[in-house]
Each structure stands twice: as C-alpha cells, then as structure tokens.
Design a protein around this motif. Structure first.
Motif, mmCIF file in Angstrom:
data_model
loop_
_atom_site.group_PDB
_atom_site.id
_atom_site.type_symbol
_atom_site.label_atom_id
_atom_site.label_comp_id
_atom_site.label_asym_id
_atom_site.label_seq_id
_atom_site.Cartn_x
_atom_site.Cartn_y
_atom_site.Cartn_z
ATOM 1 N N GLY A 155 5.400 2.643 -10.059
ATOM 2 C CA GLY A 155 6.794 2.307 -9.816
ATOM 3 C C GLY A 155 7.236 1.092 -10.605
ATOM 4 N N ASP A 156 8.329 0.481 -10.155
ATOM 5 C CA ASP A 156 8.960 -0.587 -10.928
ATOM 6 C C ASP A 156 8.683 -1.985 -10.386
ATOM 7 N N VAL A 157 7.658 -2.124 -9.540
ATOM 8 C CA VAL A 157 7.286 -3.454 -9.079
ATOM 9 C C VAL A 157 6.570 -4.189 -10.212
ATOM 10 N N THR A 158 7.054 -5.388 -10.566
ATOM 11 C CA THR A 158 6.381 -6.210 -11.572
ATOM 12 C C THR A 158 5.990 -7.541 -10.932
ATOM 13 N N VAL B 290 0.844 -1.191 0.000
ATOM 14 C CA VAL B 290 0.000 0.000 0.000
ATOM 15 C C VAL B 290 0.882 1.245 0.000
ATOM 16 N N ASP B 291 0.399 2.307 -0.623
ATOM 17 C CA ASP B 291 1.044 3.623 -0.587
ATOM 18 C C ASP B 291 2.393 3.684 -1.303
ATOM 19 N N HIS B 292 2.728 2.687 -2.129
ATOM 20 C CA HIS B 292 3.940 2.737 -2.951
ATOM 21 C C HIS B 292 3.939 1.561 -3.927
ATOM 22 N N SER B 293 4.664 1.720 -5.030
ATOM 23 C CA SER B 293 4.879 0.582 -5.938
ATOM 24 C C SER B 293 6.315 0.626 -6.469
ATOM 25 N N ASP B 294 7.220 1.169 -5.640
ATOM 26 C CA ASP B 294 8.643 1.228 -5.977
ATOM 27 C C ASP B 294 9.421 0.216 -5.155
ATOM 28 N N THR C 112 6.258 2.277 -16.303
ATOM 29 C CA THR C 112 6.276 3.152 -15.132
ATOM 30 C C THR C 112 5.842 4.554 -15.562
ATOM 31 N N THR C 113 5.542 5.414 -14.598
ATOM 32 C CA THR C 113 5.145 6.790 -14.925
ATOM 33 C C THR C 113 5.838 7.771 -13.984
ATOM 34 N N ASN C 114 5.858 9.049 -14.356
ATOM 35 C CA ASN C 114 6.418 10.087 -13.481
ATOM 36 C C ASN C 114 5.339 10.750 -12.635
ATOM 37 N N GLN C 115 4.096 10.512 -12.979
ATOM 38 C CA GLN C 115 2.969 11.131 -12.282
ATOM 39 C C GLN C 115 2.003 10.043 -11.816
ATOM 40 N N VAL D 111 -1.561 -4.411 -4.983
ATOM 41 C CA VAL D 111 -1.028 -3.061 -4.773
ATOM 42 C C VAL D 111 -2.209 -2.092 -4.712
ATOM 43 N N VAL D 112 -2.238 -1.257 -3.667
ATOM 44 C CA VAL D 112 -3.233 -0.176 -3.583
ATOM 45 C C VAL D 112 -2.462 1.097 -3.275
ATOM 46 N N ASP D 113 -2.563 2.101 -4.157
ATOM 47 C CA ASP D 113 -1.657 3.237 -4.048
ATOM 48 C C ASP D 113 -2.262 4.485 -4.677
ATOM 49 N N HIS D 114 -1.557 5.619 -4.482
ATOM 50 C CA HIS D 114 -1.983 6.883 -5.112
ATOM 51 C C HIS D 114 -0.780 7.644 -5.683
ATOM 52 N N HIS D 115 0.346 6.958 -5.873
ATOM 53 C CA HIS D 115 1.551 7.611 -6.405
ATOM 54 C C HIS D 115 1.746 7.296 -7.889
ATOM 55 N N LYS D 116 2.856 7.810 -8.426
ATOM 56 C CA LYS D 116 3.270 7.405 -9.770
ATOM 57 C C LYS D 116 3.471 5.884 -9.793
#
Lengths: 306, 306
Positions: A98-101, A71-75, B101-104, A91-96
């Motif tokens: 990330g690089d998790v695959t 939660v809160d990230h996918s980096d 991936t994204t920047n936003q 994954v539950v998030d509100h950011h850009k």
C-alpha cells in the motif's frame, strides 16, 4: 512509550488475532507492544477470542502521537486516522503493498500467502520464539477464516504448513470442527430481523441505468434460513420498491460451495439468462458461485449490456 | 519471463552485490532471477566484483514490460525508469519505506539494519539455503562498506553477526584488510587530475547570499594526497575565482575518523570560527568530522548566520 499493534478498519478475524499475536511475539522479545482494534468486532472474531480465552483488545481510532505497528494492511485508508501524525514502526502483512511510507527504516514483512497468521508463524520461527498455545489457536483460526478452510484460491502451501504446526501447538485436533464453529458464529441468523440479514453485506449497483441490489449471506448450511425464506423474500420486496429493477440475495453455502440465489425482478428472464438457469420458485441453485465481486456482478453486467 | 533484480540508481556496492546475492538465492530455489545494475559501477564495487570473481551485471535502465525485484531501495525516484510500466514482484531493503506500491501481494522484506547484505543473510537462513562462498564474499564486502567497518551509527548487532558468519563462509580471515582494500579502491587518487578530485563529491551552497563550495575526498590515509596538496589548493583557487566567498575541501581520513579541512576564503577567520579552530597553513585537522551533510554544512550555516 507503548507500540500499538493494529489491523485494518472494519476488523476481521485476521486483523484482530494478528494484532494480539504480533504484540505477544514482541513482548516475548522484551518490547512494550500492545494489541488494539480499529472498531467493533464481528461475531466470528468474538467467538474466536472467547474460544481461546482472550478479551477484546483496546479500541484505537486515532494514531496522533502514537507509535503504531500495522498488521494485515499497508494502506492509509484502512489504517487508523491521522497515521501521519503518529509513527509507523513496523508492518506485517500479506496484501498488495500500500501507500504507507516512513521517514526511518522499519521492519516491513509482507508475504504473498493467504493470511497474516501464516506470515506471523514464519516470523515466530525466524525469531526462534515459541508460540503460546492460546495465541497459536488465534493464528490457526485466522488462517482457516482467510483461506475459507483452504478453499480460497489465495491458499498456499505455507498456509497449510502453518495450520498443521499451529494446530499441534494449540492442541486443536479437529481444525474442520473449529472452522465450522467459526462459520456458524459468522453466519448466525437466529433472531435477526430479515431486513437486517438482507443488509448484512449488501450493495446497490448501476446496471446500464437500472438499479440492482445484491446482498450476500454466508452460511454453513441453507438449513439455517429454511424457516425464514418468506420473511427474507418480503424484505427483498420492500427493498426493491419501485426504485429498483431487481434485488438479489445470495444464500451462499460455504460447505457445499454454491449459492441459492433469491431473485425479485422486473425481468426475471433477464436474471435467469445472466446465470444460464431457471428459477425454481423465487430462487435458483448455482453450483460454485461464492463471490459477488468475481462471479455474480460480472454476469449481471454482461446481461444488462454494461 | 526472467525477473531482473536491481538496486538503486548511481549504484553502490550494496546495491550491486545485493542484486547478485538475491538472484542467486532465488535461482537456488528454482526461480529464474537475473541480477542487473542501473548504471556505471564505482571503483569500490568494481574491485569487490573482481576480488570475488564476478562480472559486472547486465545494465537495465527501463523497466517497461519487465518483472523487477528491487533491492536496497523502495523509492520510485531511485528505481529504474518506467517502473509502473513493469511489475514489481519483490523488495528486499534496509531503508525507510518508500513510495513503491503494487496491485498484487508480493514478498517485501525490510529490516532496520546497516546493509541489505545483512537482510539477505537473514533471508538465506530463513529459506534454509546455503550461501555460496563467492556470494558470501560479496555480501560481506557490502556490509563492511555500508557500515564503514562498523563505525557508522547505522551498525546493528545483526550486521556484526552477519559479517562473522559470511567471513567464515567466504574464507575471509582478515575483514579489516578487505575493508582497507575497498577503501583504497574507493579513494584512489593516483593519476587523477586535482580538479577532478575536487569535483569527485562537490556541492555549492548558498550561505546567506554568499556562495560556498564544499568538496569531500574519503581517504584511507592522508598520505594518499601528500604530494598533491599544492595541486589541490590551486584547483580550489581556480574553482573559487571571484564568484565564490569560500571553497572548502574535506580530506577525510576514514581510519582516523577525522578531516583535514582545506580552506580558501575571503574571510578565513569566519571559517575558523565556524569550526572553533585555527588554520595551520591552508588547512586544519578536525577530529571526528566525517559527514559534510551532518557536520560541515550545519556549522558553516551557523557561522554565516543562515
């Protein structure tokens, strides 16, 4: 096998409460989900958990062999260590993004809103699951924190709607009061040594070959540090030594939305020029200054000719 | 600037219809979203668009400078070229999480269900937007295709629920009939040269130093090729030449869920041993054989001592 729900490293209130709220949602759906945290809680998060009657979630720093819901990230850099030796199942998030695959299809729900708490409220509604009042309190607190009580430019209508609905469920009539309590916890300074306060959120920058340190203290009111200004100035002086060109301390008043900028410098006029104002003693009030990254540092870089 | 909604390269029915359905949802919300495709449509997709009254979406192969919403994939290799020179603004998918991936912060909605059409139905419901009957027909067709009319192990209850609701909206009373029409379009063989049919979905494999070719034709019924068996066998013979040890052609009956495996080989007994059965003339019926990747090739590898 239990699924551990976990937020990012150096957890903040959204990461901690989102882990609890998502685990509660999945438990309500009959799944074995357990909230966890990646590290020590900050004073704001501790206050929020206490306020709504929750214990600190279990500490988890290594994902090896574990099922993990982020939660809160996918980096990867923000995730628990050895995430690739575990299995990400949601994954539950509100950011850009990330690089998790993953190697398998999973539930991945990211929305461009101010807080994971808002995404979770939408998810509860989507699943037709009622939010427990205590959990609603946590989600509410997270949204107020992440959106700085709707003052952050990241705030959306969805955040405001979620706060309204969660406050009703949690029985919180004074969200402004809750925000101020959180801010006081976050900005607690009483009994903390001045040097620790300077270092609470401090970074050194290279400004065209000159070393400049900038710290920031977020406060509910400047009164919180009224008796400590001399001690803070002495700490700044010590920090500066002969090595640094300048040391700045942002005393940010989150309610008034501005910063009393304390300055000690080899060239005070340069710093004054950076912000287009004069020092009143050892500090100057700069209206609207809230962000070191977006406001203070760019102005300094320009003045130093970076 | 318009946002182009696009599925993966070598588009299938889910990718094409999901682009149209997501663009329609966003248009209903007042956003300027346009469906696009990454390449030539297959016969099944062409039939589905015609059936529900849609033209082929615009072709888009280069994302440079464009805003892009991805459907049915989140892998860079499957996305339009130069995706990093464009901007991904949304992802709606049902696969493993890829490397986009994204920047936003963006909207990213992935669910472990059988089809993007199912994810989109859930999204329409979440947004409180009614699916247009024609669009419901497209989504319905995509789910039937991706789940092989619920026979695929990827099928979930959510897919079945979506099909039921979408069929009612689209006014399709006979989903079985629709599936058969799609299958006929997909498996059209009339007038196609035998060598083209052998190569429609064909791969060569190295089996312990021996070259083995395996083609597959998915059919609604074996009757479709009843008159072409000699021609197909001659094509296989030509393909084998002196270079290959064996050439196999899977005539897969999707309705009966099995394959009539045509074989020409330097060592027919080895092939028979691989599948534990005897050739009846030049072919043998193998019940439950549907997948080249998961069933045919592994058994061959074992028999060849790979």
């Amino acid at each position: 096998m239990s699924v551990y729900v976990i937020g990012h490293k150096s957890p903040d209130t959204d990461s901690v409460t989102a882990a609890i709220a998502y685990a509660a949602l999945m438990k309500a759906k009959g799944e074995d989900y357990v909230p966890a945290v990646s590290g020590k809680l900050n004073p704001e998060s501790e206050m929020v958990l206490k306020q709504f009657g929750f214990a600190t979630p279990e500490l988890l720093t290594d994902a090896t062999g574990k099922k993990i819901a982020l939660v809160d990230h996918s980096d990867l850099t923000q995730a628990p260590d050895n995430l690739n030796a575990g299995e990400v199942v949601a994954v539950v998030d509100h950011h850009k993004i990330g690089d998790v695959t993953t190697n398998q299809p999973i539930f991945f729900f990211n929305m461009p809103v101010g807080c994971t708490g808002t995404v979770l409220k939408i998810l509860y509604d989507m699943e037709g699951v009622k939010v427990e009042p205590k959990v609603a309190g946590l989600m509410l607190a997270a949204i107020l924190s992440d959106t700085v009580n709707f003052k952050s430019p990241t705030t959306t209508d969805a955040d405001k709607k979620a706060v309204k609905e969660l406050a009703a469920i949690a029985g919180v009539t004074d969200t402004e009061g809750l925000f101020m309590e959180m801010l006081k916890a976050k900005s607690a300074v009483a009994g903390v040594p001045a040097m620790d306060l300077l270092h609470r959120d401090y970074k050194d920058f290279d400004m065209n070959g000159k070393k400049v340190g900038v710290g920031q203290l977020e406060l509910a009111t400047l009164d919180q540090v009224a008796d400590m200004r001399d001690a803070l100035y002495n700490a700044m002086k010590e920090q500066k030594g002969t090595e640094r060109h300048s040391v700045l301390l942002m005393l940010t008043d989150v309610v008034k939305e501005g910063t009393d900028l304390m300055v000690i410098s080899d060239d005070p006029a340069l710093i004054e020029g950076a912000f287009g104002d004069k020092l009143d003693g050892v500090s100057m009030w700069i209206d609207g200054m809230m962000s070191r990254k977006k406001q203070t540092v760019p102005n300094l870089q320009k003045a130093f000719g970076c």
